[in-house]
Enzyme design. Sequence first.
Site, PDB file in Angstrom:
ATOM      1  N   GLY A 184       0.838  -1.206   0.000  1.00 53.23           N
ATOM      2  CA  GLY A 184       0.000   0.000   0.000  1.00 53.23           C
ATOM      3  C   GLY A 184       0.868   1.249   0.000  1.00 53.23           C
ATOM      4  CB  SER A 185       0.047   4.798  -0.592  1.00 55.95           C
ATOM      5  OG  SER A 185      -0.981   4.913   0.366  1.00 55.95           O
ATOM      6  CB  THR A 186       1.025   3.773   4.698  1.00 56.58           C
ATOM      7  OG1 THR A 186      -0.243   4.357   4.397  1.00 56.58           O
ATOM      8  CG2 THR A 186       1.608   4.436   5.918  1.00 56.58           C
TER       9      THR A 186
ATOM     10  CG  ASP B 169       0.826  -4.306   5.868  1.00 58.66           C
ATOM     11  OD1 ASP B 169       0.724  -3.372   5.046  1.00 58.66           O
ATOM     12  OD2 ASP B 169       0.386  -5.453   5.634  1.00 58.66           O
TER      13      ASP B 169
ATOM     14  CB  ALA C 144      -4.597  -0.618   8.729  1.00 59.89           C
TER      15      ALA C 144
ATOM     16  CE  LYS D 209      -2.753  -5.342   6.412  1.00 64.43           C
ATOM     17  NZ  LYS D 209      -2.377  -4.214   5.529  1.00 64.43           N
TER      18      LYS D 209
ATOM     19  CD  GLU E  73      -1.648  -6.356   3.112  1.00 63.31           C
ATOM     20  OE1 GLU E  73      -1.141  -5.319   2.669  1.00 63.31           O
ATOM     21  OE2 GLU E  73      -2.855  -6.463   3.350  1.00 63.31           O
TER      22      GLU E  73
END
Length: 230
Positions: A29-31, A83, A85, A96, A105
Site C-alpha cells: 500500500g501507499s503507506t 504494514d 491498514a 486491511k 499480509e
Amino acid sequence: MDAREMKVKAAEAALAHVEDGMRLGIGTGSTAEEFVRLLAEKVHGGLRIQGVPTSERTARLCLELGVPLKSLDELPELDLTIDGADELDADLTLVKGGGGALLREKIVAAASSRMIVIADATKLVETLGAFPLPIEINPFGQTSTRIAVEKAASRLGLSGEMKLRRAGDELFMTDGGHYILDASFGRIPDAEALSGELNFIPGVVEHGLFIHMASFAIIAGEAGARTLKA
Ligand code: 5RP
C-alpha cells in the site's frame, strides 16, 4: 500536513523499530511504500535486514530500490512486520485489503513476532466498517460464496452492497489468483463474530479483519506521530 506527509511521518517512526539483522515482513500500500523508500536509504547506509514482501507490488518496489528480499519459505519466522491498514479501532482490530494483498499480509503478519501498523490519523475510527470489508474468495462457485457471505452477515444483523472488485474491464485478481468481494456493511460492531462466520465459509479464502495481530500502531496526524496500544 497532507496525507502523504502523515504517511511518511508514520513510516519514519516505524523505522526506528527496525534493528540490524532483522527478518522483516514488508507490507503493501501507499503507506508501506513510504516505509520501503526510507528503509532502502537505511539499507544503502549499511543496515542489514532481510525482507519478506507481502505482495508482488511490494516485491517490485523493494527490488527496484535495492532492499534485499527472501521468500517466506526461506525465512518462515520473522521478527517484525510493518504494514498499513484501511481502518483500525482503539482495540487495534484492523480492516486491511484495500490494496488486494490481505491474504499474504495476514500470512506474513502471523509469521512475525510483532506487527506494527502505520497509518495516517484518518484511518483511526470508533467503529470499523465505513471502509468496505475486502473478502478474498475462490473464483470457483463465487456466486454461492457471495450468497453464503450475505447469509452469514445477516445472522449478525449486517447487510449492504457486495461488489466483486474490478481492475478496469476485468475482475481484479489477487497475487494468489482469487477474487475480492468488497462488502459495504457500513458498520462492523463485532469483528470477532463476523470473522468467525466468514471463516466457516469454504469459498472464503481469507478476509480483511485482522484481530489480535497488531502489537501497536503508529498514527500520524497534524501534531506528529503517536503510538497507539490496545
Ligand atoms: C493492502 C492493504 C493496505 O495496507 C491498506 O490498503 C492501506 O493502504 P494505504 O497505505 O495505501 O492506505 O491492506 O492490501
